[in-house]
Design an enzyme around this catalytic site. Structure first.
Site, PDB file in Angstrom:
ATOM      1  N   LYS A 561       0.375  -1.199  -0.133  1.00  0.00           N
ATOM      2  CA  LYS A 561      -0.068  -0.006  -0.185  1.00  0.00           C
ATOM      3  C   LYS A 561       0.904   1.117   0.068  1.00  0.00           C
ATOM      4  O   LYS A 561       0.403   2.638  -0.317  1.00  0.00           O
ATOM      5  CB  LYS A 561      -0.466   0.398   1.717  1.00  0.00           C
ATOM      6  CG  LYS A 561      -2.325  -1.306   0.945  1.00  0.00           C
ATOM      7  CD  LYS A 561      -2.845  -0.816   2.236  1.00  0.00           C
ATOM      8  CE  LYS A 561      -2.261  -1.027   3.708  1.00  0.00           C
ATOM      9  NZ  LYS A 561      -2.646  -2.379   3.450  1.00  0.00           N
ATOM     10  N   GLU A 588      -5.604  -3.239  -6.675  1.00  0.00           N
ATOM     11  CA  GLU A 588      -6.877  -3.322  -6.169  1.00  0.00           C
ATOM     12  C   GLU A 588      -6.972  -4.002  -4.771  1.00  0.00           C
ATOM     13  O   GLU A 588      -7.969  -3.433  -4.173  1.00  0.00           O
ATOM     14  CB  GLU A 588      -7.708  -4.761  -7.181  1.00  0.00           C
ATOM     15  CG  GLU A 588      -9.089  -5.382  -6.660  1.00  0.00           C
ATOM     16  CD  GLU A 588     -10.227  -3.810  -6.553  1.00  0.00           C
ATOM     17  OE1 GLU A 588     -10.106  -3.690  -5.623  1.00  0.00           O
ATOM     18  OE2 GLU A 588     -10.359  -3.730  -7.402  1.00  0.00           O
ATOM     19  N   VAL A 591      -6.572  -1.944  -1.063  1.00  0.00           N
ATOM     20  CA  VAL A 591      -8.353  -1.815   0.552  1.00  0.00           C
ATOM     21  C   VAL A 591      -8.695  -3.547  -0.406  1.00  0.00           C
ATOM     22  O   VAL A 591      -9.386  -3.434  -1.290  1.00  0.00           O
ATOM     23  CB  VAL A 591      -8.549  -1.268  -0.602  1.00  0.00           C
ATOM     24  CG1 VAL A 591      -9.814  -0.948   0.894  1.00  0.00           C
ATOM     25  CG2 VAL A 591      -7.774   0.303  -0.487  1.00  0.00           C
ATOM     26  N   GLY A 647      -3.340 -15.475  14.677  1.00  0.00           N
ATOM     27  CA  GLY A 647      -2.098 -15.113  13.012  1.00  0.00           C
ATOM     28  C   GLY A 647      -3.718 -13.837  12.497  1.00  0.00           C
ATOM     29  O   GLY A 647      -3.556 -13.781  11.315  1.00  0.00           O
ATOM     30  N   GLU A 650      -1.372  -8.592  13.411  1.00  0.00           N
ATOM     31  CA  GLU A 650       0.095  -8.520  12.658  1.00  0.00           C
ATOM     32  C   GLU A 650       1.494  -8.943  13.854  1.00  0.00           C
ATOM     33  O   GLU A 650       0.102  -9.231  15.409  1.00  0.00           O
ATOM     34  CB  GLU A 650       0.572  -6.874  12.533  1.00  0.00           C
ATOM     35  CG  GLU A 650      -0.267  -6.713  11.544  1.00  0.00           C
ATOM     36  CD  GLU A 650       0.548  -6.578  10.502  1.00  0.00           C
ATOM     37  OE1 GLU A 650       1.069  -7.593  10.464  1.00  0.00           O
ATOM     38  OE2 GLU A 650       0.347  -6.824   9.428  1.00  0.00           O
ATOM     39  N   ASP A 661      -3.156   1.477   9.433  1.00  0.00           N
ATOM     40  CA  ASP A 661      -3.859   0.596   7.766  1.00  0.00           C
ATOM     41  C   ASP A 661      -5.185   1.303   7.911  1.00  0.00           C
ATOM     42  O   ASP A 661      -5.346   1.179   6.831  1.00  0.00           O
ATOM     43  CB  ASP A 661      -3.370  -1.118   9.041  1.00  0.00           C
ATOM     44  CG  ASP A 661      -4.304  -1.353   7.392  1.00  0.00           C
ATOM     45  OD1 ASP A 661      -3.128  -1.712   6.640  1.00  0.00           O
ATOM     46  OD2 ASP A 661      -5.294  -2.275   7.249  1.00  0.00           O
ATOM     47  N   LYS A 665      -5.870   2.831   4.106  1.00  0.00           N
ATOM     48  CA  LYS A 665      -6.506   2.092   2.469  1.00  0.00           C
ATOM     49  C   LYS A 665      -7.952   3.460   2.760  1.00  0.00           C
ATOM     50  O   LYS A 665      -7.899   3.978   1.661  1.00  0.00           O
ATOM     51  CB  LYS A 665      -6.811   1.412   3.344  1.00  0.00           C
ATOM     52  CG  LYS A 665      -6.331  -0.583   3.605  1.00  0.00           C
ATOM     53  CD  LYS A 665      -7.542  -1.012   4.475  1.00  0.00           C
ATOM     54  CE  LYS A 665      -6.533  -2.194   4.164  1.00  0.00           C
ATOM     55  NZ  LYS A 665      -6.875  -3.013   5.501  1.00  0.00           N
ATOM     56  N   GLY A 784      -6.170 -12.142   4.469  1.00  0.00           N
ATOM     57  CA  GLY A 784      -5.618 -12.898   3.925  1.00  0.00           C
ATOM     58  C   GLY A 784      -5.013 -13.304   3.040  1.00  0.00           C
ATOM     59  O   GLY A 784      -5.208 -13.010   2.070  1.00  0.00           O
TER      60      GLY A 784
HETATM   61 MG    MG Z   1      -9.813  -5.009  -3.395  1.00  0.00          MG
END
Ligand code: MG
Ligand code: ASP
Length: 803
Positions: A561, A588, A591, A647, A650, A661, A665, A784
């Site tokens: 990002k 893509e 976000v 998990g 982070e 974060d 976005k 994920g």
């Molecule tokens: Mg996306």
């Protein structure tokens, strides 16, 4: 009667001769009437020319002559060619003494290559019981006296040939020397280089043959040279007119003059492969293909001569003067075109004539130099011409755009006056790439996409495996070959132009250290086209390479990002470069991972739909945290610990909890709407109590319980049937320069769209003017490795479709 012609390469060694004998015997056994025309073996003609060159300079040529002789008889000890060798001895001796030779003498020398080859084949065939008859074409084909490039006298030649074949008919197989003939004085003449093809065509004409079979070392005529374009396809059938176009542009199997005797009598010509004679080869007849054919041919030994000058623009008669001046010196121009600057004229001439052409033109335009109408004549040597045969200008933009995308900028192009051909001049070192790009484009055969993957952690590694796994299927379904030629992390790179293997995880251990320029050079040296660089790192350092990559022909895809959340200046600069170099950048997954969010927003925005607000749960980790916390009667720390253990966060969960974060976005979405916000403009509600923000992760992880009272209070203070959600909210006047970006924890009715989000799903509500109060909602797994890798894969496929 069929005429079979075998070229030098078919006769070069024992293996070839064996094949040739087999082919002949096979036809004889089947009762086919055939005549065989042979050229000299291997490079014999070149060799004889070279020896002649030495002899005339009085250099020692004996050794080379011995080697020549040895080559002609090796493995055929009982084959007697003393006569021919003696002729050569005498001729070379004479030339060496005189220090000079005429074209007449040269023809005598060169002719021995054909004589020896035809005698040898006759000898072997006779030993095998074939009724073979050595036929010296000098006794049959009469020509004018132009040594080196003699013109056949048809009437006389035809009579001789017909008479000879009357005498030697039935089961006799005439083994005829190609290339050589004689004039009225019975002096040996030759029909020009590659003249055996001409001999064969003449015989076919005189004898009304049913077919001329030209045996070469290739299986026919291809859509491009298979040595240069591995996807080249064989053309099964084409017409003489079409073949003529190919011949003109250098497909060296055919010459225009070779074809004329065949056209005259409507005799089909078949191009066959001595070493694969079961293959039907390519058939050339008078019948044209309905849709026409397309093929690429290349002229290699050419130079580009450029005339530059303001005064050339629109001036009448300049072209005529160029042609006239050059024609006077016997320099032919294969292509002429107005330069892209519109202030110059470019012409393509044979490489060895370029210097002379420059001189001739300098003389012709001398006065124009004074008047400053012409200010420079230059020669560009390392160029090649690619001709797209069967291509007209109406669809030329497709191969042309593909070239530009691949950073091959043609020096000039033009379309021929006759026929549908477009020719391009490119730098020699770009020829290979250019051919493959054009070929891929016009034949719609598999398009190869060359990919470099940077970062092979969870997302990158999954992506590489996903690509390797589906590459075959994609190739079958979409005719796109995905070739990963590089995988790298910040330290090491694994490079393989044919594509990395399934074992890449192991192989990369042997990888080398690298800089970005090494990757660019590798792609360049290996002529890799349609380049894509994938950034799956999370590093700011790597984004420094973006512009360099774009400038060197790469499209970009990133799950990283960072590049989109640095300063707005950089954001802008990158887009300007993309525009300038006609490259794409897709992200893509920045976000909502694989959810089609950015693409949707882009489309809405582009189509003029006014987006008034974007709101949603942007973080999978925080979604899980607050969904679970709202629903279950458990302590906040307990649920957070569970998320850490699974998990979902982070390693240091503060990276999620600080809200940056989500902020990033949100900023990326805002910038999609042309808002010029900076990261510092975002109002972020940091979920970490102030006293826990500093220090090592370990310390924080030991004090998770400190969070419980804070969040219990927030939960209890809600209205009934409300739940907590951590959201990003872009609102305000979205037509202004900047929007309002809030990242905050909110309490919403359980029954609302936001309130119904489950698990670790993300949700995005896009409000627009025409949809009013009803937002477009995109919801699903927004995090994920697997879904993110899928999303990156999707971007790659999107790019391949655009290209
Ligand atoms: Mg996306
Ligand atoms: N041997 C001659 C040449 O090399 C003629 C031929 O091969 O067709 O040009």
């Amino acid at each position: 009667m069929k005429i079979l012609k075998f070229g030098g390469k078919s006769l070069a060694n024992g293996k070839g001769i064996h094949k040739v004998i087999d082919i002949i015997q096979d036809k004889v056994n089947r009762g086919e009437a055939i005549t065989v025309v042979l050229s000299a073996r291997g490079k014999s003609t070149d060799e004889l020319e070279a020896i002649l060159d030495k002899a005339v300079k009085n250099e020692s040529y004996q050794e080379q002559l011995e080697a020549f002789k040895q080559y002609q008889v090796v493995n055929y000890e009982d084959f007697n060619v003393d006569d021919e060798f003696e002729i050569l001895d005498k001729l070379f001796e004479g030339v060496s003494l005189l220090g000079d030779y005429s074209k007449r003498i040269k023809d005598q020398v060169l002719s021995q290559g054909e004589v020896i080859s035809a005698k040898l084949l006759t000898h072997i065939l006779q030993q095998k019981g074939v009724n073979a008859n050595f036929t010296d074409s000098r006794e049959l084909i009469k020509t004018d006296g132009k040594f080196g490039e003699a013109q056949p006298l048809d009437k006389l030649s035809k009579e001789n040939v017909v008479d000879h074949f009357k005498k030697y008919n039935g089961t006799t197989v005439n083994i005829v020397t190609g290339f050589i003939a004689s004039n009225a004085n019975n002096d040996t003449t030759t029909l020009g280089r590659n003249g055996s093809n001409y001999t064969a065509a003449l015989l076919a004409n005189y004898l009304d043959a049913e077919e001329l079979q030209n045996f070469t070392h290739v299986s026919g005529i291809y859509t491009a040279n298979p040595d240069l374009v591995s996807d080249a396809k064989k053309i099964e059938k084409l017409s003489f007119t079409e073949a003529n176009e190919l011949a003109y542009f250098g497909a060296n199997i055919l010459h225009a003059k070779t074809i004329i005797p065949l056209i005259e009598k409507n005799i089909p010509l078949r191009i066959l492969n001595t070493f694969d004679h079961e293959n039907d080869g390519t058939l050339i007849t008078s019948e044209a293909n309905e849709k026409g054919i397309k093929s690429l041919s290349v002229l290699e030994n050419v130079s580009l001569v450029n005339l530059e000058g303001r005064g050339l623009l629109g001036k009448v008669g300049v072209d005529a003067r160029i042609f006239k001046a050059l024609a006077y010196k016997n320099i032919s121009v294969s292509i002429i075109s107005q330069g892209s600057s519109e202030r110059g004229i470019g012409l393509v001439v044979e490489a060895d004539k370029a210097v002379q052409a420059k001189k001739v033109l300098e003389q012709e335009f001398e006065t124009d130099f004074y008047k400053r109408d012409v200010n420079m004549i230059t020669v560009e040597n390392d160029v090649s011409v690619i001709s797209i045969i069967g291509q007209d200008l109406s669809t030329f933009h497709r191969p042309y755009n593909a070239l530009i995308k691949n950073r091959v900028i043609p020096l000039l192009f033009n379309n021929t006056v006759t026929g549908k051909n477009v020719s391009l001049v490119v730098y020699k070192n770009q020829l290979h790439k250019a051919l493959n790009v054009i070929h891929g484009e016009i034949f719609g055969v598999t398009k190869k996409i060359n990919i470099a993957v940077f970062g092979h952690g969870l997302v990158g590694g999954t992506l590489v495996d996903q690509i390797l796994k589906s590459a075959k299927e994609i190739e079958k379904r979409k005719k796109i070959e995905l070739n990963i030629f590089a995988v790298a992390n910040s330290k090491k790179i694994l490079l393989n132009k044919k594509g990395i293997k399934k074992t890449w995880q192991l192989d990369i251990k042997e990888g080398t250290s690298y800089e970005i320029k090494d990757v660019i050079e590798f792609a360049d040296e290996n002529h890799l086209e349609n380049l894509i660089a994938i950034d799956n790192t999370a590093s700011e350092a790597f984004t420094n390479n973006y512009i360099t990559l774009v400038e060197n022909g790469f499209d970009l895809v990133s799950s990283n990002k960072v590049a989109n959340t640095l300063s707005f200046d950089f954001y802008k600069e990158l887009r300007i470069k993309l525009e300038e170099y006609q490259k794409q950048y897709l992200y893509e997954t920045n976000v909502g991972a694989g959810l089609p969010l950015i693409d949707t927003i882009k489309l809405l925005h582009l189509s003029g739909e006014n987006i008034t607000r974007i709101k949603g749960v942007f973080s999978g980790s925080l979604s899980y945290l607050f969904n679970t916390f709202s629903e279950e009667e458990r302590q906040f720390s307990e649920i957070l610990q569970e998320a850490i253990d699974n998990g979902f966060t982070e390693p240091d969960p503060r990276e999620d909890l600080c809200g940056n974060d989500v902020g990033r976005k949100l900023l990326i979405l805002a910038r999609e709407l042309d808002l010029q916000n900076e990261f510092i403009d975002i109002n972020i509600h940091n979920l970490i109590p102030e006293n826990l923000r500093e220090g090592e992760a370990k310390g924080f992880l030991e004090r998770l319980k400190d969070l419980d009272s804070v969040y219990k209070k927030i939960k209890d203070d809600q209205k009934s049937n409300h739940v907590l959600r951590y959201i990003g909210d872009l609102h305000g006047d979205l037509f202004a320069e900047k929007g309002i970006l809030d990242v905050k924890l909110v309490s919403v009715p359980e029954s609302s769209a936001l309130g119904q989000v489950k698990g670790s799903d993300s949700i995005f509500e896009i409000y627009t003017e025409s949809y009013g109060d009803q937002p477009i909602v995109i919801q699903g797994a927004g995090a994920g490795a697997a879904v993110t890798a899928r999303g990156v894969f999707g971007d790659i496929l999107r790019l391949t479709e655009k290209g």
